[in-house]
Scaffold this motif. Structure first.
Motif, PDB file in Angstrom:
ATOM      1  N   UNK A  29       0.846  -1.193   0.000  1.00  0.00           N
ATOM      2  CA  UNK A  29       0.000   0.000   0.000  1.00  0.00           C
ATOM      3  C   UNK A  29       0.875   1.234   0.000  1.00  0.00           C
ATOM      4  N   UNK A  30       0.301   2.350  -0.402  1.00  0.00           N
ATOM      5  CA  UNK A  30       1.020   3.619  -0.391  1.00  0.00           C
ATOM      6  C   UNK A  30       1.376   3.986   1.044  1.00  0.00           C
ATOM      7  N   UNK A  31       2.646   4.272   1.332  1.00  0.00           N
ATOM      8  CA  UNK A  31       3.026   4.644   2.698  1.00  0.00           C
ATOM      9  C   UNK A  31       2.533   6.036   3.086  1.00  0.00           C
ATOM     10  N   UNK A  32       2.095   6.828   2.114  1.00  0.00           N
ATOM     11  CA  UNK A  32       1.644   8.193   2.385  1.00  0.00           C
ATOM     12  C   UNK A  32       0.160   8.235   2.752  1.00  0.00           C
ATOM     13  N   UNK A  33      -0.682   7.528   1.974  1.00  0.00           N
ATOM     14  CA  UNK A  33      -2.127   7.604   2.222  1.00  0.00           C
ATOM     15  C   UNK A  33      -2.763   6.247   2.507  1.00  0.00           C
ATOM     16  N   UNK A  34      -2.051   5.150   2.273  1.00  0.00           N
ATOM     17  CA  UNK A  34      -2.579   3.816   2.559  1.00  0.00           C
ATOM     18  C   UNK A  34      -3.405   3.207   1.441  1.00  0.00           C
ATOM     19  N   UNK A  35      -3.468   3.839   0.313  1.00  0.00           N
ATOM     20  CA  UNK A  35      -4.247   3.327  -0.817  1.00  0.00           C
ATOM     21  C   UNK A  35      -3.511   2.173  -1.499  1.00  0.00           C
ATOM     22  N   UNK A  36      -4.234   1.091  -1.834  1.00  0.00           N
ATOM     23  CA  UNK A  36      -3.585  -0.009  -2.552  1.00  0.00           C
ATOM     24  C   UNK A  36      -3.482   0.239  -4.059  1.00  0.00           C
ATOM     25  N   UNK A  37      -4.163   1.271  -4.569  1.00  0.00           N
ATOM     26  CA  UNK A  37      -4.143   1.558  -6.007  1.00  0.00           C
ATOM     27  C   UNK A  37      -2.815   2.206  -6.385  1.00  0.00           C
ATOM     28  N   UNK A  38      -2.124   1.579  -7.339  1.00  0.00           N
ATOM     29  CA  UNK A  38      -0.820   2.087  -7.743  1.00  0.00           C
ATOM     30  C   UNK A  38      -0.596   1.791  -9.218  1.00  0.00           C
ATOM     31  N   UNK A  39       0.362   2.496  -9.786  1.00  0.00           N
ATOM     32  CA  UNK A  39       0.788   2.224 -11.153  1.00  0.00           C
ATOM     33  C   UNK A  39       2.303   2.144 -11.164  1.00  0.00           C
ATOM     34  N   UNK A  40       2.817   1.348 -12.069  1.00  0.00           N
ATOM     35  CA  UNK A  40       4.261   1.220 -12.203  1.00  0.00           C
ATOM     36  C   UNK A  40       4.811   2.524 -12.751  1.00  0.00           C
ATOM     37  N   UNK A  41       5.806   3.077 -12.061  1.00  0.00           N
ATOM     38  CA  UNK A  41       6.394   4.336 -12.479  1.00  0.00           C
ATOM     39  C   UNK A  41       7.683   4.105 -13.256  1.00  0.00           C
ATOM     40  N   UNK A  42       8.620   3.397 -12.649  1.00  0.00           N
ATOM     41  CA  UNK A  42       9.873   3.034 -13.309  1.00  0.00           C
ATOM     42  C   UNK A  42      10.614   2.033 -12.430  1.00  0.00           C
ATOM     43  N   UNK A  43      11.655   1.447 -12.995  1.00  0.00           N
ATOM     44  CA  UNK A  43      12.485   0.547 -12.208  1.00  0.00           C
ATOM     45  C   UNK A  43      13.576   1.361 -11.536  1.00  0.00           C
ATOM     46  N   UNK A  44      13.609   1.304 -10.212  1.00  0.00           N
ATOM     47  CA  UNK A  44      14.570   2.038  -9.395  1.00  0.00           C
ATOM     48  C   UNK A  44      15.611   1.044  -8.902  1.00  0.00           C
ATOM     49  N   UNK A  45      16.706   0.930  -9.606  1.00  0.00           N
ATOM     50  CA  UNK A  45      17.722  -0.048  -9.221  1.00  0.00           C
ATOM     51  C   UNK A  45      17.199  -1.455  -9.452  1.00  0.00           C
ATOM     52  N   UNK A  46      17.127  -2.239  -8.395  1.00  0.00           N
ATOM     53  CA  UNK A  46      16.647  -3.617  -8.492  1.00  0.00           C
ATOM     54  C   UNK A  46      15.161  -3.732  -8.195  1.00  0.00           C
ATOM     55  N   UNK A  47      14.535  -2.642  -7.753  1.00  0.00           N
ATOM     56  CA  UNK A  47      13.142  -2.675  -7.332  1.00  0.00           C
ATOM     57  C   UNK A  47      12.294  -1.736  -8.175  1.00  0.00           C
ATOM     58  N   UNK A  48      11.091  -2.165  -8.569  1.00  0.00           N
ATOM     59  CA  UNK A  48      10.224  -1.256  -9.316  1.00  0.00           C
ATOM     60  C   UNK A  48       9.709  -0.141  -8.405  1.00  0.00           C
ATOM     61  N   UNK A  49       9.538   1.031  -8.984  1.00  0.00           N
ATOM     62  CA  UNK A  49       8.994   2.171  -8.249  1.00  0.00           C
ATOM     63  C   UNK A  49       7.549   2.390  -8.687  1.00  0.00           C
ATOM     64  N   UNK A  50       6.727   2.809  -7.753  1.00  0.00           N
ATOM     65  CA  UNK A  50       5.303   2.988  -8.007  1.00  0.00           C
ATOM     66  C   UNK A  50       4.882   4.421  -7.711  1.00  0.00           C
TER      67      UNK A  50
END
Length: 106
Positions: A29-50
């Protein structure tokens, strides 16, 4: 005692799935608001960013965890967690993971 290079045998994609289930048992979930809705933003190193669809916050799988600033591969984090759970000495863990003992403590 023989040091076995097990880091080379683990698949990063499977370790990524395990880390998500272990670090976020209720789902990522989003650590800022707690929403489970997310989209893939980019790959940040070894982990995808949302990006959160509700608040547009930026986060990764490791945001808000003890592994947040480690910059290690998912396989390395899984083996580190395994070694800590087994109570292995830091010298052995550092050799197995090809890290310095100082880096292992951070």
């Amino acid at each position: 005692m023989i040091d076995f290079p097990s880091i080379e045998l683990l698949d990063d994609s499977l370790c990524l799935i395990w880390l998500e289930r272990y670090l976020h048992p209720d789902g990522l979930q989003c650590p800022h608001c707690g929403s489970p809705a997310r989209r893939l933003f980019r790959h940040q190193g070894h982990f995808p960013a949302y990006r959160c669809r509700a608040c547009h916050g930026y986060y990764t799988l490791l945001t808000g965890t003890v592994f947040e600033k480690t910059r290690q591969r998912p396989a390395t984090l899984v083996l580190l967690r395994r070694g800590m759970a087994k109570g292995e000495p830091t010298a052995r863990l550092a050799r197995d993971l090809s890290l310095s003992r100082k880096q292992l403590h951070t």
